[in-house]
Scaffold this active site. Structure first.
Site: not given
Length: 253
Positions: A144, A158
Site C-alpha cells: 500500500s 494499518y
C-alpha cells in the site's frame, strides 16, 4: 492481447474480489492457468466463472493465509492440479476501523497483523519453498502507499503492517534472488474498490473526494494495478528485484 504467461501457473490470494479478481482475469487473458484463493468460497467461484466465460482456466481454493497449514495445502493443491507454481501474487490485506493508536483493541491489532504481515510471510515461505526447489519463479506482493510512503491519522496500525510488508518484500528479494525467485511489490493508493470507500459514502461523494485528494483527480482502477503486477511477474521485468511500484495518482510524489 499477448501470451506472456501461456503454460504458466499463477496463484492469486485474495482473488475473489476487487484487485485480486482483476489480477486473476488479467493473467488468464494472457494464457495463464490461475488458482484463486481466499477465505470465502462464493466470490472465488465467481472469479473462476468469469475466467471460464472468457475461455480461460481457473481453480478456486478456500484458504486462510494466516494459517500455515492452509497455505501449505494451497501450494500443494496448486502444484498437484497444474504441475507447478510459476508466479504467486500475494494480495493479502484486511482493514480495521480508523482508531487512534492508544485506543486500538488488542484483538483488532492481532487480526490485522495476522493477515497483513504474518499471512504475507507464510505465503512467501511456502511459495518460495516450492519455487526454489523447482527452477525458480516470480512473486508480486500487494502492499500500500500507506506505510512506507504515507501515513494518515487513525491508520497507524494499518500503515505499520504495510510498511512491514514493504520491508519484508525487499528482504525476501535479497534472500532468494540467488534461488531464482524474483520478488517485488505493487503499492496502490485509493482504488475503485469498497475498501477505499468511507462508511455510507455514495459513488458521487467518493468521486468528488478523490478529485480533491488525488493529484490525478480520481481513484485508480483494479485493471491498472493488475497491469503493473503482470509487468513485474513477466520476463520483461527480469532485472527488477525488490522493486516497489507505487501507483497512487501522485499522492506520494
Amino acid at each position: 492481447m499477448t501470451a506472456r504467461f501461456t503454460g504458466r501457473t499463477v496463484l492469486v490470494t485474495g482473488g475473489g474480489t476487487g484487485i485480486g479478481r482483476a489480477i486473476a482475469l488479467a493473467f488468464a487473458r494472457e494464457g495463464a492457468r490461475v488458482v484463486v484463493a481466499g477465505r470465502r468460497p462464493e466470490p472465488l467461484q465467481e472469479t473462476v466463472s468469469l475466467v471460464e466465460a472468457e475461455g480461460g482456466e481457473a481453480t478456486a481454493v478456500t484458504a486462510d493465509v494466516s494459517r500455515s497449514e492452509d497455505v501449505e495445502a494451497l501450494v500443494g493443491q496448486t502444484v498437484a492440479r497444474y504441475g507447478g507454481l510459476d508466479v504467486a501474487v500475494n494480495n493479502v490485506g484486511t482493514f480495521i476501523p480508523p482508531t487512534k493508536l492508544a485506543d486500538i483493541p488488542e484483538d483488532h491489532w492481532d487480526t490485522l497483523m495476522a493477515t497483513n504481515l504474518t499471512g504475507l510471510w507464510l505465503s512467501m515461505k511456502h511459495e518460495i519453498g516450492h519455487m526454489r526447489a523447482n527452477g525458480g519463479g516470480a512473486i508480486v506482493n500487494i502492499s500500500s502507499n500507506l506505510g512506507a510512503h504515507k501515513r494518515l491519522p487513525g491508520l497507524s496500525a494499518y500503515a505499520a503492517s504495510k510498511a512491514a510488508a514493504s520491508a519484508l518484500t525487499r528482504g525476501a528479494a535479497l534472500d532468494h534472488i540467488g534461488d531464482g525467485v524474483r520478488i517485488n511489490a505493487v503499492s496502490p493508493g485509493p482504488v475503485e474498490t469498497p475498501m477505499s470507500s468511507r462508511p455510507g459514502e455514495s459513488a458521487e461523494d467518493k468521486a468528488e473526494r478523490m478529485g480533491r485528494e488525488v493529484p490525478a483527480g480520481r481513484a485508480g482502477t483494479p485493471e491498472e494495478i493488475a497491469a503493473a503486477v503482470l509487468y513485474l511477474a513477466s520476463d520483461e521485468a527480469g532485472y527488477a528485484v525488490g522493486t516497489e511500484l507505487v501507483l497512487d495518482g501522485g499522492i506520494t510524489a
